[in-house]
Design a protein around this motif. Structure first.
Motif: not given
Ligand SMILES: Cc1cc2nc3c(=O)[nH]c(=O)nc-3n(C[C@H](O)[C@H](O)[C@H](O)COP(=O)(O)OP(=O)(O)OC[C@H]3O[C@@H](n4cnc5c(N)ncnc54)[C@H](O)[C@@H]3O)c2cc1C
Ligand SMILES: Cc1cc2nc3c(=O)[nH]c(=O)nc-3n(C[C@H](O)[C@H](O)[C@H](O)COP(=O)(O)OP(=O)(O)OC[C@H]3O[C@@H](n4cnc5c(N)ncnc54)[C@H](O)[C@@H]3O)c2cc1C
Ligand code: SF4
Ligand code: SF4
Ligand code: FES
Lengths: 292, 462
Positions: B52-53, B56, B58, B87, B91, B93, B96-97, B116, B441
């Motif tokens: 996650c840039p 967060i 998480i 986001c 995002c 995702q 990313q996350c 989220e 993000i």
């Protein structure tokens, strides 16, 4: 909200408004334009800045009713307000950044057609303020549609008025007056033509033959006016330009007018045409290239 | 329940949603969210956070969702993100996350984005608001642009007690969130307007209809209007065209024009006065998120839509979920295909697009295999509109009118990554204006970093 201090019908379907917009008034120059929205859900309508008062923070606009958007605008009165009023957009006229001593040696001819008289006005006025007297040709279809005559008279070197039907001033199109003036021995270093696309196209055709460099101010369809959408793209020479950021003024001898006129008809529908015919009345004479 | 699989999220039926502009994904309810949260194993060294840039917390927020304490979950997310409802929806995702989630090795990763989104929507429905600053610093910051970068930077600075004004060129704040990303993916009233209200409730002033570089320059903001620092978050709005014959024909639009008419100007709504071309058959050129949005908008406005993309499916830069949704809705993908000319009728209106087939060659600098034309493979698709979605670059309005502001070859503003510092003292920048077109993000992250940089700088002046 941007308050309207004055609203006046200049002639059938052509209106002048003075609007409080201090940020625009502070930084604008001739040749630039604004985009206005009448209400919260209105369209964005681009209009040339016709005059400005830096001290009082006001901008003057002059517009013609051509569709629903300008129709709604015309219903606003002094004391009402525009929901949005953004500017100044586009580049100032080129002469604003020319060295004054060079500019003073130049003989300049303005050619204004119809509501295009309004955007020509601040340019002629700016030049006079800076010691340059320009010749101005104003063309209108008929006497009743002439606007800003007195104002222009006060700023121009020589003012030549011509009407298509000969009801006032000279008789015939603006191109005829240009030919006449040149035949009389007048010499011009540069011509600035602002008016309907079709007029600018024919002025450019003539001035090319006469070898007079010519600047035109284009009015393609726009959305944002900041270079974000590309709706306003025009072909100038072999390059594609965005009129809202690269213009709106361009070298008229390089503009592809036929393409520009086609692009202006993009969102025209049968419905829209009917609206125009009903609302425009006397000014709807097919000369502006907005309908074919 | 299969712990290897995500709790499925409810969506509008593809056939129904292809004809409306309502949101496609309906999101989790509390039971579904708590069930999905219970799949998270609360890793000590949580890999998801590295993806996650804005990092967060998480596992932290998911733990609270599991316990049913959604307010606490919102507080945890708010520490790192100003726009969670956005986001969670947009995002990418998968890269990313969720792309890093341990669960994803053997089964499906946790639906972090959907969780989220659930938490953010819960907070907004229940009137939970971020809290503002108690003590004022007395210094003024101007923020240019109200996209995710500008909103985040402004929000963070206001929380620190600075007096912040956002200047926005358009008549409505939100940047790409309002003019680009469509309603069916990101509801404007329910989500974007709420997020903007949150930023305003922190004390941030927003002045629309100000084009910096035209109405006022950066230098004038600093000298005449008494701002102590400036953040530039003006995005990358300038659309690219291909330069092929016929591109100025009537019926060829940039995705920005098409989407702006539909989203910002509400042309999709029959009662709006803004015109939009209701084409019968449309070619959308490009393969990114923007292309998918344009394609799915055209579909909803009644067209048969072809996405024309020069590489193969694997290289499509759009989010996987969007491509999947587009296919479900009936968008036709013409892959390994590149336009060479736009064909027009005698009145200058589009009536077709001439394309050439492509094949993939050696990988280029970007690591992707570069497409090569197959000689003699030209063919025509009959269409009445073409939407060009080839990417955008930063607009030169600001860089060309600001003394001493360095830009690079791609017209992007040069700014240090850590705190967004530019070559001009007191001027910071971030988001698409610095990176070129990227993601929400990343723009938010850049806005956050710049807020720290500006705080640091302004402390020095006190
Ligand atoms: C830089 C610039 C400066 C302008 N300055 C002036 C001015 O000073 N005074 C003035 O009266 N008009 C000016 N115009 C034209 C004016 O913006 C349009 O007349 C107006 O947008 C029409 O809006 P509408 O909703 O009434 O008409 P619509 O119902 O939108 O359209 C009516 C007709 O006008 C055409 N049209 C739509 N938008 C434009 C447009 N932007 N330009 C030209 N034709 C258009 C349509 O194709 C249609 O045929 C300018 C335009 C530009 C781009
Ligand atoms: C159609 C579309 C779909 C997308 N989908 C996704 C997605 O699914 N997921 C994702 O993560 N990202 C997506 N993106 C990318 C993402 O939206 C952008 O990366 C992000 O919005 C960049 O934020 P920003 O704040 O830097 O700029 P922007 O959002 O572009 O905001 C910049 C703002 O500055 C204003 N501005 C510009 N110049 C001036 C000036 N001179 N003066 C005043 N104001 C100015 C603009 O009007 C605008 O409001 C998408 C982009 C588009 C266009
Ligand atoms: S902000 Fe984006 S990357 Fe970070 S956790 Fe949320 S969805 Fe994932
Ligand atoms: S990596 Fe996956 S399982 Fe581990 S904490 Fe993050 S979301 Fe939960
Ligand atoms: S009006 Fe949108 S780019 Fe010119």
């Amino acid at each position: 909200m941007y308050q309207i201090l004055k609203a006046e019908e200049l002639t059938t379907n052509i209106y002048l408004m003075v609007v409080k917009a201090p940020r625009v008034a502070k930084s604008c120059l001739p040749g630039q334009f604004v985009i206005v929205r009448t209400k919260e859900d209105s369209e964005r309508i681009p209009l040339t800045i016709c005059d400005y008062d830096r001290k009082n923070g006001t901008i003057t606009i002059v517009f013609q009713i051509v569709g629903a958007g300008t129709q709604f605008m015309s219903e606003l009165k002094a004391g009402d307000a525009f929901h949005d009023f953004v500017g100044p957009l586009g580049c100032p006229s080129e002469f604003c950044s020319e060295p004054l001593d060079e500019l003073k040696r130049k003989s300049i001819l303005f050619v204004a057609g119809g509501v295009g008289t309004a955007p020509v006005y601040p340019q002629v006025k700016w030049l006079k303020e800076n010691g340059v007297l320009a010749d101005v040709i104003v063309g209108a279809k008929t006497k009743d549609l002439l606007i800003l005559e007195k104002e222009m008279e006060a700023e121009a070197g020589n003012l030549y008025i011509t009407t298509d039907d000969g009801s006032y001033g000279r008789s015939g199109m603006v191109t005829k007056t240009i030919e006449d003036l040149v035949a009389e021995g007048k010499h011009y270093d540069v011509c600035v033509a602002i008016g309907p696309m079709i007029m600018m196209k024919f002025v450019c055709k003539l001035t090319k033959e006469l070898n007079i460099p010519t600047v035109v101010s284009l009015n393609p369809i726009m959305v944002d006016g900041t270079g974000m959408c590309g709706a306003c793209r025009v072909t100038v020479g072999d390059k594609v330009k965005f009129a809202c950021v690269d213009g709106p003024e361009f070298d008229g001898h390089l503009v592809n007018f036929d393409e520009a006129m086609k692009r202006q008809t993009l969102y025209k529908t049968a419905e829209g045409r009917a609206f125009l015919a009903a609302k425009e009345g006397a000014t709807h004479h097919g000369g502006c290239g907005n309908c074919n | 329940m299969d712990v290897m699989k995500k709790v499925p999220v409810r969506e509008q039926d593809p056939k129904v949603r292809a004809t409306n502009f309502e949101e496609v994904c309906l999101g989790y309810n509390s039971e579904e969210a708590m069930e999905e949260a219970s799949r998270c194993i609360n890793c000590k060294n949580a890999q998801c956070m590295k993806g996650c840039p804005v990092a967060i917390n998480i596992p932290g927020f998911i733990e609270q969702v599991k316990n049913g304490d959604f307010n606490k979950a919102y507080e945890i997310i708010s520490e790192s993100s100003a726009l969670p409802a956005v986001c969670g929806r947009v995002c990418p995702q998968e890269s990313q996350c969720e792309g890093k989630c341990i669960r994803g090795i053997k089964g499906e990763p946790i639906s972090i984005g959907k969780l989220e989104r659930f938490v953010a929507d819960y907070a907004s429905q229940n009137g939970v608001k971020p809290t503002g600053a108690t003590e004022k610093k007395g210094q003024k910051v101007a923020v240019i642009g109200s996209g995710p970068a500008g909103l985040t930077c402004a929000g963070d600075l206001a929380k620190m007690g600075y007096d912040v004004t956002i200047f926005e060129a358009l008549h409505q704040p939100g940047g790409v969130l309002v003019y680009g990303i469509p309603e069916f993916r990101l509801p404007k009233e329910k989500v974007v307007a709420k997020e903007i209200e949150n930023v305003k409730s922190l004390g941030v002033k927003i002045e629309t209809n100000v084009v910096v570089g035209k109405s006022i320059t950066v230098d004038e903001l600093l000298t005449d209007e008494g701002f102590d620092a400036v953040f530039i978050g003006s995005g990358a709005g300038l659309p690219k065209f291909m330069g092929i014959p016929g591109e100025n024909a009537n019926g060829v639009f940039s995705a920005n024009e098409y989407l702006t008419r539909s989203n910002l100007m509400k042309a999709f709504d029959e009662t709006s006065t803004t015109p939009i071309m209701r084409a019968k058959k449309v070619a959308v050129v490009g393969g990114g998120n923007v292309a998918m949005d344009a394609a799915r908008t055209a579909l909803r406005l009644g067209a048969e839509v072809h996405v024309v993309y020069r590489r193969s499916e694997e290289e499509l830069p759009a989010r996987v979920e969007e491509v999947h949704h587009a296919k479900e809705e009936g968008i036709i993908f013409n892959l390994l295909t590149n336009p060479v000319e736009i064909l027009t009728d005698e009145n200058g209106w589009v009536n077709g697009i001439k394309c050439i087939r492509m094949e993939l060659g050696e990988p280029d600098e970007s690591g992707r295999r570069s497409p090569i034309e197959v000689p003699g493979s030209e063919f025509e698709i009959e269409v009445d509109a073409v939407i060009m979605s080839l990417g955008t670059s930063p607009n030169p309005l600001i860089s060309s009118t600001t003394k001493g502001l360095e830009i690079n070859k791609r017209k992007c503003i040069v700014a240090e990554e850590e705190f967004g510092k530019t070559s001009k003292t007191g001027v910071y920048a971030g988001g698409d204006a610095v990176t070129g077109a990227a993601t929400v993000i990343l723009a938010m992250g850049a806005g956050k970093n710049a807020a720290k940089g500006i705080d640091e700088y302004l402390r020095g002046l006190r």
